[in-house]
Design a protein around this motif. Structure first.
Motif, short mmCIF file in Angstrom:
data_model
loop_
_atom_site.label_atom_id
_atom_site.label_comp_id
_atom_site.label_asym_id
_atom_site.label_seq_id
_atom_site.Cartn_x
_atom_site.Cartn_y
_atom_site.Cartn_z
N SER A 79 12.98 13.78 1.65
CA SER A 79 12.36 12.44 2.80
C SER A 79 12.85 11.28 2.34
CB SER A 79 10.70 12.28 2.16
OG SER A 79 10.28 13.57 2.59
N SER A 80 13.32 10.77 1.43
CA SER A 80 14.18 9.55 1.05
C SER A 80 15.62 9.30 1.93
CB SER A 80 14.52 9.73 -0.12
OG SER A 80 14.81 10.21 -1.12
N TRP A 81 16.19 10.58 2.11
CA TRP A 81 17.52 10.64 2.36
C TRP A 81 17.09 10.39 4.07
CZ3 TRP A 81 21.37 9.82 0.16
CH2 TRP A 81 22.08 10.42 -1.38
N PHE A 103 1.07 -0.97 0.15
CA PHE A 103 -0.30 0.02 0.31
C PHE A 103 1.09 1.00 -0.09
CE2 PHE A 103 -1.52 3.00 3.09
CZ PHE A 103 -2.06 4.12 2.46
N VAL A 104 1.94 1.26 0.71
CA VAL A 104 2.47 2.82 1.12
C VAL A 104 3.67 2.18 0.00
CG1 VAL A 104 4.92 2.32 2.72
CG2 VAL A 104 3.52 3.25 2.95
N ALA A 105 3.74 1.91 -0.67
CA ALA A 105 5.09 2.00 -2.35
C ALA A 105 3.99 2.32 -2.92
CB ALA A 105 5.40 -0.45 -1.93
N ALA A 106 3.46 1.94 -3.46
CA ALA A 106 2.07 2.19 -4.28
C ALA A 106 1.75 3.76 -4.11
CB ALA A 106 0.66 2.05 -4.17
N LEU A 107 1.92 4.97 -3.30
CA LEU A 107 1.25 5.57 -2.72
C LEU A 107 3.25 6.69 -3.30
CD1 LEU A 107 -0.12 5.94 0.81
CD2 LEU A 107 -1.31 6.90 -1.17
N LEU A 108 4.43 6.31 -2.90
CA LEU A 108 5.02 6.23 -3.49
C LEU A 108 5.95 6.44 -4.64
CD1 LEU A 108 7.24 5.25 0.12
CD2 LEU A 108 7.24 7.31 -0.30
N GLU A 109 5.28 5.17 -4.86
CA GLU A 109 5.50 5.32 -6.49
C GLU A 109 4.44 6.43 -7.40
OE1 GLU A 109 4.95 2.40 -9.98
OE2 GLU A 109 4.70 1.47 -8.16
N ARG A 110 3.30 7.01 -6.83
CA ARG A 110 2.85 8.23 -7.04
C ARG A 110 3.27 9.27 -6.65
NH1 ARG A 110 -3.26 7.01 -5.70
NH2 ARG A 110 -2.53 7.48 -3.91
N ASP A 111 4.37 9.46 -5.60
CA ASP A 111 4.81 10.91 -4.80
C ASP A 111 5.84 10.37 -4.14
OD1 ASP A 111 5.26 13.18 -4.13
OD2 ASP A 111 3.53 13.71 -3.18
N VAL A 112 6.98 10.23 -4.65
CA VAL A 112 7.82 10.27 -3.94
C VAL A 112 8.62 11.25 -2.45
CG1 VAL A 112 9.97 11.55 -5.36
CG2 VAL A 112 10.30 8.89 -4.51
N ASP A 136 16.81 3.53 -5.64
CA ASP A 136 15.48 3.98 -7.07
C ASP A 136 14.90 5.30 -6.65
OD1 ASP A 136 16.43 1.16 -8.17
OD2 ASP A 136 14.89 0.37 -7.09
N ALA A 137 14.56 6.07 -4.91
CA ALA A 137 14.07 6.76 -4.93
C ALA A 137 14.85 7.83 -5.79
CB ALA A 137 13.25 6.83 -3.47
N VAL A 138 15.58 7.81 -4.66
CA VAL A 138 16.64 8.92 -5.11
C VAL A 138 17.03 9.10 -6.55
CG1 VAL A 138 19.28 9.77 -4.26
CG2 VAL A 138 17.88 8.48 -2.20
N PHE A 139 16.96 8.15 -7.06
CA PHE A 139 17.81 8.02 -8.84
C PHE A 139 16.68 9.40 -9.01
CE2 PHE A 139 17.38 6.79 -12.88
CZ PHE A 139 18.08 7.12 -13.42
N ILE A 140 15.26 9.25 -8.82
CA ILE A 140 13.95 9.96 -9.69
C ILE A 140 14.67 11.33 -9.09
CG2 ILE A 140 11.43 10.35 -8.85
CD1 ILE A 140 11.14 7.09 -8.95
#
Length: 329
Positions: A241-243, A178-187, A231-235
């Motif tokens: 947030s990701s760091w 569920f949360v992975a889908a949210l982060l895919e939509r808005d990292v 993967d998130a940092v690459f985007i």
């Protein structure tokens, strides 16, 4: 369950036995609130019914009326909850109807805390009365929260309630996807990153994995999370947030910051300042090199780059850290 309010409580025979109690602000109030006549009358009759400590269906009627006018009145919510629990124990109301009432309110008052605190009380009571139906209850609650997130993915009250629900009913299954889908939509959804940390490490602390009940070893979990972060940092290399999540994962796993040095250098090559794409990577490198006496020169360089070019608004802070390193040397 909630009857519509009367046009006037004074002319409604249902309320004829009560003597309304007006609000007492003293003889000479300095700043008396100008309530509407409708609100003043409803509150006067509620005070009268509270003075009798009455818990009856008409309490639900008047509290619903007042909540429509002032959904943040916590005293009203508290008395309504007591009445609901009393009527439910007597078999006079179905608590499921209260959730429908709350759904409508939550969609119209998205930043209201009292709605979610009351909802927690109601869900606890429903679960206690029907343990066999808890799974269905949790599924429906998650479904409603998903509809709330479609309107606002960073609603603090909804996220807090979701974490309570997951922990209370051990409802970890499905949360990671569920949360992975949210982060895919808005990292950049910092609320989703926070929830991911809660799910990943909350699930481990509960002696189970967050998906389908599998048990993952901590090392496997950390490696998976680091790959997810990469993967998130690459985007979005400049997404704080990701760091921050990366720092949290390493701290939780008792891993040194230096374990991600190579990743940081991809986004902050100190020898090629023109290719630096992340101030957060620079900050992390500064911390990594500060821990190594022989690398203090690199730490100073990273901090000076932050102060001069990549985060000058906090130049005083970066220069202060440079001073600490030089003083230690």
């Amino acid at each position: 369950m909630n009857q519509p309010p009367p046009d006037s409580y004074a002319s409604d025979p249902t309320w004829a036995d009560l003597l309304p109690l007006p609000q007492d602000d003293g003889q000479h109030p300095l700043a008396q609130i100008a309530y509407t006549e409708e609100y003043t009358e409803a509150m006067s009759y509620l005070r009268a019914i509270m003075a009798k400590n009455e818990h009856s269906p008409r309490v639900l009627q008047v509290t619903a009326h007042i909540i429509e006018m002032n959904p943040a009145h916590y005293t009203i919510w508290l008395y309504r909850a007591k009445t609901l629990l009393a009527l439910s124990a007597a078999g006079e109301v179905q608590l499921g109807c209260e959730l429908e009432f709350l759904n409508d309110l939550a969609l119209r008052h998205q930043k209201n805390y009292q709605i979610w605190n009351h909802r927690q009380t109601v869900v606890e009571a429903i679960a206690a009365a029907a343990p066999a139906e808890q799974e269905q209850l949790v599924r429906e609650e998650k479904g409603f929260m998903n509809s709330m997130f479609e309107r606002d993915e960073k609603n603090y009250h909804v996220w807090s309630y979701r974490q309570w629900l997951v922990r209370r009913f051990k409802a970890w299954d499905g949360e990671l996807s569920f949360v992975a889908a949210l982060l895919e939509r808005d990292v950049r959804n910092n609320s989703a990153w926070n929830h991911r940390f809660f799910v990943v490490f909350g699930g481990m602390d509960a002696q189970r994995g967050p998906e389908e009940g599998e048990r993952e070893e901590e090392g496997e979990v950390v490696e998976r999370e680091v790959r997810f972060i990469e993967d998130a940092v690459f985007i979005a290399p400049q997404n704080a947030s990701s760091w921050n999540y990366l720092r949290g994962v390493l701290k939780k796993a008792h891993r040194p910051l230096s374990s991600v040095e190579s990743m940081c250098l991809v986004y902050a090559p100190l020898d090629e300042p023109d290719k630096i794409t992340s101030s957060h990577a620079l900050d992390l490198l500064a911390d990594i090199y500060t821990e190594k006496t022989e690398e203090h020169g690199k730490a100073v360089k990273a901090l000076e780059l932050l102060a001069a070019k990549f985060d000058p608004i906090r130049a005083n802070y970066w220069n202060y850290r440079v001073g600490l390193i030089k003083a230690a040397a």
